[in-house]
Structures are given as C-alpha cells and as structure tokens.
Motif scaffolding. Structure first.
Motif, PDB file in Angstrom:
ATOM      1  N   GLY A 191       4.007   8.323  11.551  1.00 40.96           N
ATOM      2  CA  GLY A 191       3.632   7.000  12.017  1.00 40.96           C
ATOM      3  C   GLY A 191       3.140   6.087  10.919  1.00 40.96           C
ATOM      4  O   GLY A 191       2.915   6.508   9.777  1.00 40.96           O
ATOM      5  N   PRO A 192       2.958   4.816  11.241  1.00 41.70           N
ATOM      6  CA  PRO A 192       2.536   3.825  10.241  1.00 41.70           C
ATOM      7  C   PRO A 192       1.121   4.088   9.730  1.00 41.70           C
ATOM      8  O   PRO A 192       0.296   4.696  10.402  1.00 41.70           O
ATOM      9  N   ARG A 193       0.860   3.601   8.534  1.00 35.91           N
ATOM     10  CA  ARG A 193      -0.460   3.722   7.930  1.00 35.91           C
ATOM     11  C   ARG A 193      -1.451   2.780   8.617  1.00 35.91           C
ATOM     12  O   ARG A 193      -1.097   1.669   9.040  1.00 35.91           O
TER      13      ARG A 193
ATOM     14  N   TYR B 295       8.557   2.441   3.807  1.00 35.61           N
ATOM     15  CA  TYR B 295       7.317   1.974   3.186  1.00 35.61           C
ATOM     16  C   TYR B 295       7.454   0.510   2.783  1.00 35.61           C
ATOM     17  O   TYR B 295       8.573  -0.018   2.636  1.00 35.61           O
ATOM     18  N   VAL B 296       6.305  -0.110   2.561  1.00 38.25           N
ATOM     19  CA  VAL B 296       6.242  -1.389   1.857  1.00 38.25           C
ATOM     20  C   VAL B 296       5.336  -1.179   0.657  1.00 38.25           C
ATOM     21  O   VAL B 296       4.192  -0.723   0.808  1.00 38.25           O
ATOM     22  N   HIS B 297       5.844  -1.483  -0.537  1.00 38.56           N
ATOM     23  CA  HIS B 297       5.035  -1.419  -1.755  1.00 38.56           C
ATOM     24  C   HIS B 297       4.451  -2.806  -2.009  1.00 38.56           C
ATOM     25  O   HIS B 297       5.193  -3.780  -2.205  1.00 38.56           O
ATOM     26  N   HIS B 298       3.129  -2.896  -1.996  1.00 36.19           N
ATOM     27  CA  HIS B 298       2.436  -4.163  -2.241  1.00 36.19           C
ATOM     28  C   HIS B 298       1.964  -4.185  -3.698  1.00 36.19           C
ATOM     29  O   HIS B 298       1.266  -3.256  -4.135  1.00 36.19           O
ATOM     30  N   LEU B 299       2.310  -5.230  -4.437  1.00 37.18           N
ATOM     31  CA  LEU B 299       1.946  -5.334  -5.848  1.00 37.18           C
ATOM     32  C   LEU B 299       1.430  -6.730  -6.167  1.00 37.18           C
ATOM     33  O   LEU B 299       1.968  -7.729  -5.675  1.00 37.18           O
ATOM     34  N   ARG B 300       0.406  -6.781  -7.007  1.00 39.29           N
ATOM     35  CA  ARG B 300      -0.158  -8.046  -7.477  1.00 39.29           C
ATOM     36  C   ARG B 300      -0.507  -7.900  -8.953  1.00 39.29           C
ATOM     37  O   ARG B 300      -1.207  -6.961  -9.347  1.00 39.29           O
ATOM     38  N   TRP B 301      -0.005  -8.819  -9.770  1.00 37.46           N
ATOM     39  CA  TRP B 301      -0.250  -8.771 -11.209  1.00 37.46           C
ATOM     40  C   TRP B 301      -1.447  -9.662 -11.559  1.00 37.46           C
ATOM     41  O   TRP B 301      -1.585 -10.775 -11.022  1.00 37.46           O
ATOM     42  N   PRO B 302      -2.302  -9.218 -12.459  1.00 33.80           N
ATOM     43  CA  PRO B 302      -3.426 -10.062 -12.877  1.00 33.80           C
ATOM     44  C   PRO B 302      -2.927 -11.277 -13.656  1.00 33.80           C
ATOM     45  O   PRO B 302      -1.909 -11.217 -14.339  1.00 33.80           O
ATOM     46  N   TRP B 303      -3.650 -12.343 -13.554  1.00 34.05           N
ATOM     47  CA  TRP B 303      -3.316 -13.569 -14.274  1.00 34.05           C
ATOM     48  C   TRP B 303      -3.827 -13.490 -15.707  1.00 34.05           C
ATOM     49  O   TRP B 303      -4.922 -13.010 -15.965  1.00 34.05           O
TER      50      TRP B 303
ATOM     51  N   ALA C 224       2.950   3.051   4.557  1.00 33.58           N
ATOM     52  CA  ALA C 224       3.949   3.680   5.411  1.00 33.58           C
ATOM     53  C   ALA C 224       4.141   2.828   6.657  1.00 33.58           C
ATOM     54  O   ALA C 224       3.164   2.429   7.300  1.00 33.58           O
ATOM     55  N   THR C 225       5.392   2.525   7.002  1.00 33.55           N
ATOM     56  CA  THR C 225       5.673   1.659   8.146  1.00 33.55           C
ATOM     57  C   THR C 225       6.562   2.317   9.191  1.00 33.55           C
ATOM     58  O   THR C 225       6.689   1.787  10.297  1.00 33.55           O
ATOM     59  N   GLY C 226       7.179   3.450   8.869  1.00 34.48           N
ATOM     60  CA  GLY C 226       8.083   4.090   9.805  1.00 34.48           C
ATOM     61  C   GLY C 226       7.350   4.712  10.985  1.00 34.48           C
ATOM     62  O   GLY C 226       6.215   5.183  10.850  1.00 34.48           O
TER      63      GLY C 226
ATOM     64  N   GLY D 217       8.349   7.427  12.517  1.00 38.85           N
ATOM     65  CA  GLY D 217       8.463   8.877  12.424  1.00 38.85           C
ATOM     66  C   GLY D 217       7.704   9.418  11.235  1.00 38.85           C
ATOM     67  O   GLY D 217       6.637   8.919  10.867  1.00 38.85           O
ATOM     68  N   VAL D 218       8.266  10.451  10.594  1.00 42.19           N
ATOM     69  CA  VAL D 218       7.634  11.058   9.428  1.00 42.19           C
ATOM     70  C   VAL D 218       7.833  10.166   8.213  1.00 42.19           C
ATOM     71  O   VAL D 218       8.950   9.706   7.934  1.00 42.19           O
ATOM     72  N   ASN D 219       6.756   9.918   7.485  1.00 43.42           N
ATOM     73  CA  ASN D 219       6.798   9.159   6.233  1.00 43.42           C
ATOM     74  C   ASN D 219       6.270  10.069   5.121  1.00 43.42           C
ATOM     75  O   ASN D 219       5.182  10.623   5.245  1.00 43.42           O
ATOM     76  N   HIS D 220       7.065  10.190   4.062  1.00 47.78           N
ATOM     77  CA  HIS D 220       6.683  11.122   2.999  1.00 47.78           C
ATOM     78  C   HIS D 220       6.976  10.500   1.646  1.00 47.78           C
ATOM     79  O   HIS D 220       8.127  10.215   1.301  1.00 47.78           O
TER      80      HIS D 220
END
Length: 313
Positions: free
Chosen positions: A202-204, A228-236, A269-271, A273-276
């Motif tokens: 299940g989802p996170r 999944y969704v990978h969230h990224l933010r770069w410093p200024w 994790a967004t699925g 079902g099983v997320n690995h």
C-alpha cells in the motif's frame, strides 16, 4: 532535515543539518527499465543496466539460463561485485579458479575480484552490482552519457579495508530481521553498501515522509516492485542560473533513480499493492556503519580507521 522521532535515522549524527551549496547540483537520473529495450537478451532473459558515478547496476528478468564473465582484478583496482537474488526461484553458479559454488536465491553474494563466471538459472529477478571502474563490457548503462564527465559534488571512490580473512565468496540470507523502523537490512563490502529494505503493501503514510540529503555521495534507488514518486529539491546557490526546479518524478518497476548530492530527497510508495525499493551506496555509508548493529555483516568488513577524538578530520 529532521526525521520522524520513530525513525531510527533520527539518531544519525547531523540528521538535522542543512546542506551547504557548493555549486550547481547534477540532475537526477530516472532510468525506467520498463520503458527501455534490454541491453542484453538471451532467449527469454532480458537485462538492463544503469549507473551512478561509482557503480553499474544490472537488472535481469531471468527466464531459463544465462551467464556473464566476472571482471576480475584490473591490476589497479580489485573491487568486489555482487549478485542479489530476491527470490528463491533463482540460483547462481559462481565459478572461480576452477571451483564452482552453488548459491541459492533470496541471498546477496559479494564476489571477490577474481577471473571467473556466473551462471544464472531459474526464473525471477536478479540484480548485479559492479563498480564503474571494473564493470565488464556487457554492462552498458542506459544513462552512460550522464557520466561523460565526473560529477564534481561526488567524492572519489576509496575502497575500505579488505574483509576479515581476505577476499572470498560471501553469501548472506536476505530473509533476516533488520531494523524495525525504517525496515532496513544493511550489508556492505569494501566499495559499496546495499540496503535491502523490506517491501511494504500500500501507499506510504504521507505524514511520515523522510526528506534528507547527502553531502558528497549518490543514492541509487532501485524499484523492484510497485510504484513510487521520487521527490527532489536542490539547494539554491548565489547564482540564479544554477537553480533547478523541484522534481516529483513518478516511476514504476523496474527502475533505477540516481539521486545526486546535495539534493534534498524522499521517495513515496504510491502503489496499492506491494511496493519494494532498495538503495545502494558507494562507498559504504559511514553514518550507517557507525550505528551499532545496523550493518548485518559488519564483522566481515572492517571500517576505515577513524581519527581519535580531538584530532583533525
């Protein structure tokens, strides 16, 4: 950034530190194997490769039998490689010096830098890990062009001490308890570390994300199952032209995302079902290694000597 208090990583030194921008950050690489043609096809078996600055990681969808040569000792570097088999339906036969060892599935095996071969048999997923400086010719990464020039924010790879008893084949069962929260199972060799995270269903919980960054090493996040969704933010930095927009990149499985330093990041994790997802780091993470009991094979692989308290670092 701080972790949730229930997350064991909240005890890591510097867990609440703030990244210090040193120049333009590299882009993240999202290598979506499911959307790419395989690099190697052998009957019904298909293999893809992706890379970071220090590693080349292969994902094999095994159906029958296939094999590959071991890179051996290049003379300048004697780096181990690894075969990770998440499922018991796969078997590896590792031949070194005329001697063949049968390795069952649901294991992680570190292979010394010796000439030889690996033969895979069965059906399921197999992950291979090489250092970029010793990867064999067939390991052609889909994102090779991203590393035509070294990324300056990534520290050079310096091998940790040799394992206790010298180089030899070492196999570890993956079906073992590790940390409870997060559900980590950590193993290392002298040049990289594998975090074989327990799968979840299940989802996170989005109220318990874990945004963090790394000063000078990349994180290789390999999605074995789910979404999944990978969230990224770069410093200024002080130079506006170096700024990057935030990323919220959806990926399926199998896929490999290379997260550069010092990008702030977390994976969701967004699925249903099983997320690995598993993470691979090179060199081994010192912060994880310093935590008592975290690395399950720490007795086999010593850490580098650390300066005495008060000495210059």
């Amino acid at each position: 950034m701080p972790y949730d208090p229930s997350d064991a990583r909240s005890a890591l030194p510097g867990a609440t530190a703030t990244a210090t921008p040193t120049g333009p950050g590299a882009a993240a690489d999202h290598v979506k194997f499911y959307a790419l043609p395989p690099v190697v096809t052998d009957g019904g078996t298909r293999t893809w490769y992706g890379r970071s600055q220090h590693l080349v990681i292969g994902y094999t969808d095994l159906a029958g039998e296939t094999g590959f040569p071991l890179p051996g000792d290049s003379g300048e570097h004697a780096d181990e490689c690894a075969v990770l088999m998440p499922e018991r339906s796969t078997t590896a036969f590792v031949t070194i010096g005329g001697e063949t060892t049968e390795v069952p599935g649901c294991t992680l095996t570190f292979i010394p830098a010796r000439a030889g071969t690996v033969r895979l048999s069965g059906s399921g997923r197999v992950i291979t890990i090489f250092t970029a400086r010793t990867a064999p010719p067939q390991a052609r990464a889909a994102n090779e062009e991203s590393y035509e020039r070294p990324h300056p924010a990534v520290a050079p790879l310096a091998a940790w001490p040799e394992p206790v008893g010298g180089p030899r084949l070492r196999t570890y069962d993956l079906d073992v308890p590790g940390l409870a929260e997060p559900p980590f199972r950590l193993f290392r060799c002298s040049t990289f570390m594998v975090n074989y995270i327990h799968p979840r269903t299940g989802p996170r919980d989005t109220t318990r994300m874990s945004p963090h960054f790394h000063d000078d090493f990349e994180q290789c996040s390999l999605v074995l199952e789910g979404d999944y969704v990978h969230h990224l933010r770069w410093p200024w930095t002080t130079d506006l032209s170096e700024w990057r927009a935030d990323e919220h990149e959806p990926v399926g499985s199998p896929s490999l995302t290379i997260i550069p330093p010092p990008a702030l990041h977390t994976s969701q994790a967004t699925g249903e079902g099983v997320n690995h997802l598993i993470d691979i780091f090179s060199p081994p993470r010192m912060d994880f290694s310093k935590m008592d009991g975290w690395v399950l094979n720490a007795a086999d692989y010593p850490m580098p000597e650390q300066p005495e308290s008060g000495e210059a670092r």
